[in-house]
Design a protein around this motif. Sequence first.
Motif, PDB file in Angstrom:
ATOM      1  N   GLU A 139     -10.143   8.086 -37.416  1.00 33.31           N
ATOM      2  CA  GLU A 139     -10.569   7.589 -36.090  1.00 33.31           C
ATOM      3  C   GLU A 139     -10.433   6.003 -36.236  1.00 33.31           C
ATOM      4  O   GLU A 139      -9.734   5.223 -35.536  1.00 33.31           O
ATOM      5  CB  GLU A 139     -11.451   7.990 -35.266  1.00 33.31           C
ATOM      6  N   HIS A 187     -16.056   4.572 -30.039  1.00 34.94           N
ATOM      7  CA  HIS A 187     -15.911   5.913 -30.752  1.00 34.94           C
ATOM      8  C   HIS A 187     -15.706   6.858 -29.619  1.00 34.94           C
ATOM      9  O   HIS A 187     -16.569   7.083 -28.850  1.00 34.94           O
ATOM     10  CB  HIS A 187     -17.201   5.920 -31.667  1.00 34.94           C
ATOM     11  N   ASP A 188     -14.857   8.001 -30.009  1.00 34.20           N
ATOM     12  CA  ASP A 188     -14.648   9.022 -29.218  1.00 34.20           C
ATOM     13  C   ASP A 188     -15.624  10.004 -29.641  1.00 34.20           C
ATOM     14  O   ASP A 188     -15.406  10.515 -30.924  1.00 34.20           O
ATOM     15  CB  ASP A 188     -13.140   9.454 -29.243  1.00 34.20           C
ATOM     16  N   THR A 197      -6.679   4.462 -37.075  1.00 37.31           N
ATOM     17  CA  THR A 197      -6.040   4.672 -35.890  1.00 37.31           C
ATOM     18  C   THR A 197      -6.309   3.707 -34.925  1.00 37.31           C
ATOM     19  O   THR A 197      -5.701   2.826 -34.567  1.00 37.31           O
ATOM     20  CB  THR A 197      -6.076   6.188 -35.432  1.00 37.31           C
ATOM     21  N   ARG A 245     -21.320   4.999 -36.176  1.00 34.71           N
ATOM     22  CA  ARG A 245     -20.087   5.212 -35.488  1.00 34.71           C
ATOM     23  C   ARG A 245     -19.688   4.423 -34.450  1.00 34.71           C
ATOM     24  O   ARG A 245     -20.057   3.659 -33.753  1.00 34.71           O
ATOM     25  CB  ARG A 245     -20.185   6.859 -34.869  1.00 34.71           C
ATOM     26  N   ALA A 294     -15.854  13.026 -28.930  1.00 40.33           N
ATOM     27  CA  ALA A 294     -15.330  14.472 -29.495  1.00 40.33           C
ATOM     28  C   ALA A 294     -14.584  14.218 -30.938  1.00 40.33           C
ATOM     29  O   ALA A 294     -14.070  15.598 -31.522  1.00 40.33           O
ATOM     30  CB  ALA A 294     -14.347  14.694 -28.401  1.00 40.33           C
ATOM     31  N   ASN A 295     -14.409  13.244 -31.362  1.00 40.32           N
ATOM     32  CA  ASN A 295     -13.822  12.926 -32.599  1.00 40.32           C
ATOM     33  C   ASN A 295     -14.603  13.234 -33.864  1.00 40.32           C
ATOM     34  O   ASN A 295     -15.470  12.243 -33.880  1.00 40.32           O
ATOM     35  CB  ASN A 295     -13.118  11.606 -32.726  1.00 40.32           C
ATOM     36  N   ARG A 296     -14.535  14.363 -34.754  1.00 37.45           N
ATOM     37  CA  ARG A 296     -15.249  14.169 -35.745  1.00 37.45           C
ATOM     38  C   ARG A 296     -14.451  13.772 -37.232  1.00 37.45           C
ATOM     39  O   ARG A 296     -15.151  13.931 -38.314  1.00 37.45           O
ATOM     40  CB  ARG A 296     -15.530  15.717 -35.843  1.00 37.45           C
ATOM     41  N   ASP A 297     -13.453  13.344 -37.046  1.00 39.03           N
ATOM     42  CA  ASP A 297     -12.976  12.726 -38.333  1.00 39.03           C
ATOM     43  C   ASP A 297     -12.899  11.360 -38.219  1.00 39.03           C
ATOM     44  O   ASP A 297     -11.818  10.387 -37.724  1.00 39.03           O
ATOM     45  CB  ASP A 297     -11.254  13.141 -38.152  1.00 39.03           C
TER      46      ASP A 297
END
Length: 158
Positions: A35, A25-26, A38, A133, A28-31
């Motif tokens: 994510e 999990h990145d 993808t 996450r 910074a990614n909130r979607d």
Amino acid sequence: MALGTPATVALTAAGIRFTPHAYEHDAANRDFGVEAATVLGLDPEQVFKTLMTDVDGELVVAIVPVSGRLDLKALASAVGGKKADLADPKVAERRTGYIVGGISPIGQKSPHRTVLDETAELYDTVFVSGGRRGFDIELAPTDLLAVTGGVTAPIGRA
């Protein structure tokens, strides 16, 4: 990892087959749902997000494809309510035992009415959060409904 979250524990205890899918999990990614689709190389219409909602004062779980949005009016109608809003994130975390971005519809601290968008029935398996996450669970929609006591309804929109 099979017994790593309340969701996997609940599925194992119920004897429901599932496939765990962990990914990096990145932060910074909130979607979170997009994510997952993808990174795992999946059709976003087969990956579902768990949204905690407030329908006339009752917390209700809504599960819709990450490719679309939740139709709040349709959700309220599906559970016999008048008005639905997204739940306060802090309330959702407290009542489910999960953090936002990792809320699974399975194994929540308190049972809640659950509505799965009817498009899930188009797939042999769907993907939902596994309880943290960077972790999704793949299972049959019928098994998802069985373990959550959920129903299907047309609650998603593009």
